[in-house]
Write a protein that holds these residues in place. Structure first.
Motif, PDB file in Angstrom:
ATOM      1  N   TYR A   1       4.925  17.660  28.035  1.00 24.48           N
ATOM      2  CA  TYR A   1       5.239  16.230  28.017  1.00 24.48           C
ATOM      3  C   TYR A   1       4.226  15.431  27.191  1.00 24.48           C
ATOM      4  CZ  TYR A   1       1.651  15.458  31.578  1.00 24.48           C
ATOM      5  OH  TYR A   1       0.468  15.407  32.256  1.00 24.48           O
TER       6      TYR A   1
ATOM      7  N   ASN B   1       5.034  14.366  23.367  1.00 20.81           N
ATOM      8  CA  ASN B   1       5.854  13.190  23.061  1.00 20.81           C
ATOM      9  C   ASN B   1       4.926  11.987  22.966  1.00 20.81           C
ATOM     10  OD1 ASN B   1       7.744  11.173  22.816  1.00 20.81           O
ATOM     11  ND2 ASN B   1       8.520  11.390  24.885  1.00 20.81           N
ATOM     12  N   ARG B   2       4.232  11.874  21.844  1.00 25.53           N
ATOM     13  CA  ARG B   2       3.251  10.802  21.704  1.00 25.53           C
ATOM     14  C   ARG B   2       3.149  10.316  20.280  1.00 25.53           C
ATOM     15  NH1 ARG B   2      -2.433  14.027  21.731  1.00 25.53           N
ATOM     16  NH2 ARG B   2      -1.665  15.792  20.590  1.00 25.53           N
TER      17      ARG B   2
ATOM     18  N   ASN C   1       3.095  17.590  16.526  1.00 25.85           N
ATOM     19  CA  ASN C   1       2.958  17.547  17.985  1.00 25.85           C
ATOM     20  C   ASN C   1       3.548  18.784  18.635  1.00 25.85           C
ATOM     21  OD1 ASN C   1       1.752  15.074  17.741  1.00 25.85           O
ATOM     22  ND2 ASN C   1       3.604  13.923  18.198  1.00 25.85           N
TER      23      ASN C   1
ATOM     24  N   SER D   1      17.745  12.113  24.170  1.00 22.99           N
ATOM     25  CA  SER D   1      16.387  11.642  24.420  1.00 22.99           C
ATOM     26  C   SER D   1      16.032  10.467  23.526  1.00 22.99           C
ATOM     27  CB  SER D   1      15.395  12.783  24.174  1.00 22.99           C
ATOM     28  OG  SER D   1      14.099  12.408  24.566  1.00 22.99           O
TER      29      SER D   1
ATOM     30  N   ARG E   1      12.158   9.541  21.740  1.00 21.77           N
ATOM     31  CA  ARG E   1      10.768   9.977  21.654  1.00 21.77           C
ATOM     32  C   ARG E   1       9.933   8.959  20.904  1.00 21.77           C
ATOM     33  NH1 ARG E   1       9.248  15.471  22.612  1.00 21.77           N
ATOM     34  NH2 ARG E   1       7.588  15.050  21.130  1.00 21.77           N
ATOM     35  N   ARG E   2       8.611   9.115  21.016  1.00 17.01           N
ATOM     36  CA  ARG E   2       7.685   8.211  20.336  1.00 17.01           C
ATOM     37  C   ARG E   2       7.193   8.767  19.007  1.00 17.01           C
ATOM     38  NH1 ARG E   2       4.293   7.112  25.681  1.00 17.01           N
ATOM     39  NH2 ARG E   2       4.036   9.309  25.316  1.00 17.01           N
ATOM     40  N   ASP E   3       7.641   9.978  18.641  1.00 18.01           N
ATOM     41  CA  ASP E   3       7.250  10.569  17.369  1.00 18.01           C
ATOM     42  C   ASP E   3       8.487  10.859  16.521  1.00 18.01           C
ATOM     43  OD1 ASP E   3       8.261  12.664  18.893  1.00 18.01           O
ATOM     44  OD2 ASP E   3       6.431  13.870  18.828  1.00 18.01           O
TER      45      ASP E   3
ATOM     46  N   TYR F   1      11.265  13.209  14.670  1.00 14.11           N
ATOM     47  CA  TYR F   1      11.944  14.441  15.066  1.00 14.11           C
ATOM     48  C   TYR F   1      12.753  14.947  13.870  1.00 14.11           C
ATOM     49  CZ  TYR F   1      15.151  17.435  17.817  1.00 14.11           C
ATOM     50  OH  TYR F   1      15.904  18.468  18.312  1.00 14.11           O
TER      51      TYR F   1
ATOM     52  N   PRO G   1      10.700   7.382  15.279  1.00 22.09           N
ATOM     53  CA  PRO G   1      10.265   7.107  16.649  1.00 22.09           C
ATOM     54  C   PRO G   1      11.098   5.997  17.291  1.00 22.09           C
ATOM     55  CG  PRO G   1       8.376   7.326  15.209  1.00 22.09           C
ATOM     56  CD  PRO G   1       9.588   7.328  14.329  1.00 22.09           C
ATOM     57  N   GLU G   2      11.322   6.153  18.587  1.00 17.72           N
ATOM     58  CA  GLU G   2      12.056   5.189  19.424  1.00 17.72           C
ATOM     59  C   GLU G   2      13.549   5.136  19.115  1.00 17.72           C
ATOM     60  OE1 GLU G   2      10.330   4.130  21.928  1.00 17.72           O
ATOM     61  OE2 GLU G   2       8.389   4.683  21.079  1.00 17.72           O
TER      62      GLU G   2
ATOM     63  N   HIS H   1       8.348  17.924  15.764  1.00 20.56           N
ATOM     64  CA  HIS H   1       8.000  16.549  16.140  1.00 20.56           C
ATOM     65  C   HIS H   1       6.623  16.290  15.545  1.00 20.56           C
ATOM     66  CE1 HIS H   1      11.235  15.721  18.993  1.00 20.56           C
ATOM     67  NE2 HIS H   1      11.113  16.982  19.373  1.00 20.56           N
TER      68      HIS H   1
END
Length: 127
Positions: free
Chosen positions: A13, A16-17, A27, A41, A43-45, A47, A73-74, A91
């Motif tokens: 987990y 996911n930053r 990541n 999903s 995510r903050r990174d 993909y 991201p987002e 990611h």
């Protein structure tokens, strides 16, 4: 090829930053051979998906072998496969991630066909 993953952190987990302290950081990365699967999903990174076999169906587009797609991201994403599907994913984040991705692909959140390239497959395997 078989399914395998690598996470930069000890805990899944934590991958996911967002990280704006480095130019580029992976990541987590992996290869998937699956039948059937689905994912949904936010995510903050970034993909990045690269399809090698089968197809990934999304609400507004479908990825086929040789297609890539990068979700920024987002950005919410949802997909499922049809039949056995093989793909690489990564990611990543960093203060150069957006500009590097934009210069390489031009558009984000939209599939692009680049074909199947041995050099790209080898690079994913090294990651």
């Amino acid at each position: 090829m078989h399914t395998q993953t690598y996470f930069h952190t000890r805990l899944e987990y934590e991958a996911n930053r967002k990280n704006d302290r480095v130019p580029l950081q992976v990541n987590c990365v992996g290869a998937v051979v699956a039948d059937p699967f689905s994912s949904k999903s936010i995510r903050r990174d970034f993909y990045y998906i690269y399809v090698l076999k089968g197809k990934m169906v999304m609400p507004d587009q479908t990825l086929y072998p040789g297609d890539v797609m990068v979700f920024e991201p987002e950005h919410a994403y949802r997909y499922q496969n049809e039949g056995e599907t093989t793909y690489f994913w990564v990611h990543y984040t960093g203060f150069e991630a957006y500009s590097m991705t934009k210069s390489a692909l031009g558009q984000l959140n939209v599939k692009q066909h680049i074909g199947i390239h041995r050099e790209l497959i080898d690079s994913f395997k090294k990651l």
